[in-house]
Design an enzyme around this catalytic site. Structure first.
Site, mmCIF file in Angstrom:
data_model
loop_
_atom_site.group_PDB
_atom_site.id
_atom_site.type_symbol
_atom_site.label_atom_id
_atom_site.label_comp_id
_atom_site.label_asym_id
_atom_site.label_seq_id
_atom_site.Cartn_x
_atom_site.Cartn_y
_atom_site.Cartn_z
ATOM 1 C CE1 TYR A 141 64.452 35.996 21.796
ATOM 2 C CE2 TYR A 141 63.211 36.660 22.655
ATOM 3 C CZ TYR A 141 63.758 36.297 23.093
ATOM 4 O OH TYR A 141 63.775 35.879 23.819
ATOM 5 C CD GLU A 143 65.265 32.692 24.065
ATOM 6 O OE1 GLU A 143 65.862 31.065 25.099
ATOM 7 O OE2 GLU A 143 65.440 33.626 24.918
ATOM 8 C CD GLU A 177 70.627 38.001 22.493
ATOM 9 O OE1 GLU A 177 69.355 37.311 21.918
ATOM 10 O OE2 GLU A 177 70.699 37.049 23.760
ATOM 11 C CE1 TYR A 205 68.229 34.740 20.135
ATOM 12 C CE2 TYR A 205 67.120 33.180 20.867
ATOM 13 C CZ TYR A 205 67.754 34.332 21.472
ATOM 14 O OH TYR A 205 68.017 34.752 22.384
ATOM 15 C CG ASN A 259 71.699 38.648 27.018
ATOM 16 O OD1 ASN A 259 70.931 37.834 27.397
ATOM 17 N ND2 ASN A 259 71.860 39.045 25.959
#
Ligand SMILES: [Ca+2]
Length: 480
Positions: free
Chosen positions: A111, A120, A210, A122, A71
């Site tokens: 983000y 969090e 990402e 997106y 990741n």
């Protein structure tokens, strides 16, 4: 002589440095690092395995590549000090352009994080071979020319900005991929909040690439993060800092205060896509300066939401313990996002004063307004306003209605409230010229900023689009 030359040379160097156009050194990083670069905050983050690199170029731009990672996130944007909501920061947009070449699973997105609550989030503009997040959509919104699916997921004991934690993820995922354009970031925040997805205090907003168990590369050739004045939250004429006074008889937005005394109060999104005050606690108070009560007001009406049995709003003058005009006992509304108008009579007040609302517990408040007469032995129940409703367009399952409000009296009216009940499952889908709240079949609509005043014999109108199944019945509208 020698010394003079040195001084002269030193001066020349200084002047040259000042006059030279700013030149930003590109820099490539290969491991986890955060910092600032040419006015933008950047972060390179990856967990174990594989390799990646990020080359920081001017402004918000950068290029990156990754290979064999688990990741990895490359981002450049703005970090904040976690003390302000997005409404307090201002209206955030990102103008972006990316050459995007993922090989496998990847997102091109805005983000970031908030704290209190820890979130969090997106806003996904494009992706690799898998469209995230693989959950059940909560609904859709339309922003920047396309539909986005909204998702809310829970992450249990996962890495976060405060270490391993359990937190919510919010997602807007565009239906059609794009790699350049303008992203109305705050618009997503407002829509999420109107769907009950609360944002906390801002930690970060960043254009991000990402990668997840994949390889790829990207060239972010444009990334301009712009923070402008707040959109719908922008204090209008008579808002904070504006000279002069605000009329007590037109809607005062709760979030357009002059001063707040609380360690918890935040500006929150409300059910109608607007804003209000939330996270109110016992003893908190909010000041609205120079409120003009004209020749007299004796009623206070607030658009509030509550999920607790009893909170009082004390309506006071000049200070938290100043003259008590009255107390609104807020009844529960069936949820923190269900707003209803609640009203109380108050002692008559006239002239210009600083108004203080003091709270004895939690309540969400969108706006409030004062009234004169009626309800308290004033003009007995007789409104000088009347309303008519007319259908102008109809289509399968929907129609456009125009509501006209006329002042039949001999004095001007400042501010009006129309209310009605729909039959069946009729719902308002859009509204112009009024602020409305629909709760079940019951609707309350109040004047917009520009059409609150109606001169004697004059009229104003607002327009609604409705949806229904089967047929609908034209509502009877009362207005005061
Ligand atoms: Ca408001």
């Amino acid at each position: 002589m020698k010394r003079k030359v040195l001084v002269f040379l030193a001066l020349l160097v200084c002047i040259t440095l000042v006059l030279m156009p700013e030149f930003v050194q590109a820099r490539t990083i290969y491991s986890n690092e955060t910092g600032t670069h040419d006015g933008y905050d950047y972060e390179f983050w990856k967990d174990s395995g594989g390799s990646g690199s990020m080359t920081l170029t001017s402004g918000g731009t950068f290029s990156c590549q990754w290979s064999g990672i688990n990741n990895i996130l490359f981002r450049k944007g703005r970090k904040f000090d976690q003390t302000q909501t997005h409404q307090q920061i201002g209206n955030i947009t990102i103008d972006f352009g990316v050459g995007y070449y993922p090989n496998g699973n990847s997102y091109l997105c805005v983000y970031g994080w908030t704290v209190d609550p820890l979130v969090e989030y997106y806003i996904v503009e494009s992706w690799g071979n898998w469209r995230p997040p693989g959950a059940q959509s909560k609904g859709t919104i339309t922003i920047d020319g396309d539909t986005y699916d909204i998702y809310e997921t829970t992450r249990v004991n996962q890495p976060s900005i405060i270490g391993t934690a359990t937190f919510q993820q919010y997602w807007s995922v565009r239906r059609n991929k794009r790699t350049e354009g303008t992203i109305s970031v705050s618009e997503h925040f407002r829509k999420w909040e109107s769907m009950g997805m609360r944002m906390g205090k801002m930690y970060e907003v960043a254009l991000t690439i990402e990668g997840y168990q994949s390889s790829g590369r990207a060239e972010v050739y444009r990334n301009n993060l712009i923070i402008g004045p707040s959109g719908p939250q922008q204090p209008g004429p008579g808002g904070p800092g504006a000279p002069g006074s605000r009329s007590a008889f037109t809607n005062i937005e709760a979030e357009q205060y002059n001063q707040v005394n609380s360690s918890t109060i935040q500006i929150i999104g409300t059910a109608n896509g607007g804003s209000g005050l939330g996270y109110i606690e016992n003893g908190d108070y909010v000041t609205y300066s120079n409120i003009d009560f004209g020749s007299g007001a004796n009623r206070f009406t607030a658009l509030v939401a509550s999920d607790v049995p009893s909170t009082n709003i004390e309506i006071r003058l000049n200070g938290p313990y100043g003259t008590l005009l009255g107390t609104l006992q807020v009844d529960p509304t069936g949820g923190w996002n269900n707003y209803t108008n609640q009203s109380t009579t108050i002692n008559n007040v006239s002239g210009v004063h600083d108004l203080v609302l003091r709270f004895t517990g939690p309540v969400n408040i969108d706006s409030f307004v004062f009234g004169a007469g009626g309800g308290n032995g004033g003009q007995p129940g007789q409104s000088q306003l009347s309303a008519t409703v007319e259908e102008t367009v109809q289509w399968g399952g929907g129609a456009t209605l125009v509501v006209t409000i006329t002042n039949n009296g001999t004095t001007p009216v400042d501010g009006w409230t129309a209310s009605w009940n729909f039959a069946g499952n009729t719902r308002i889908t859009e509204c112009w010229g009024a602020e409305y709240i629909q709760s079940g079949s019951s609707v309350v609509a109040r004047n917009a900023n520009y059409n609150g005043r109606i001169e004697p014999g004059g009229s104003v109108y607002f327009v609604i689009n409705i949806s229904y199944s089967g047929s609908y019945i034209m509502p009877t509208i009362t207005v005061q």
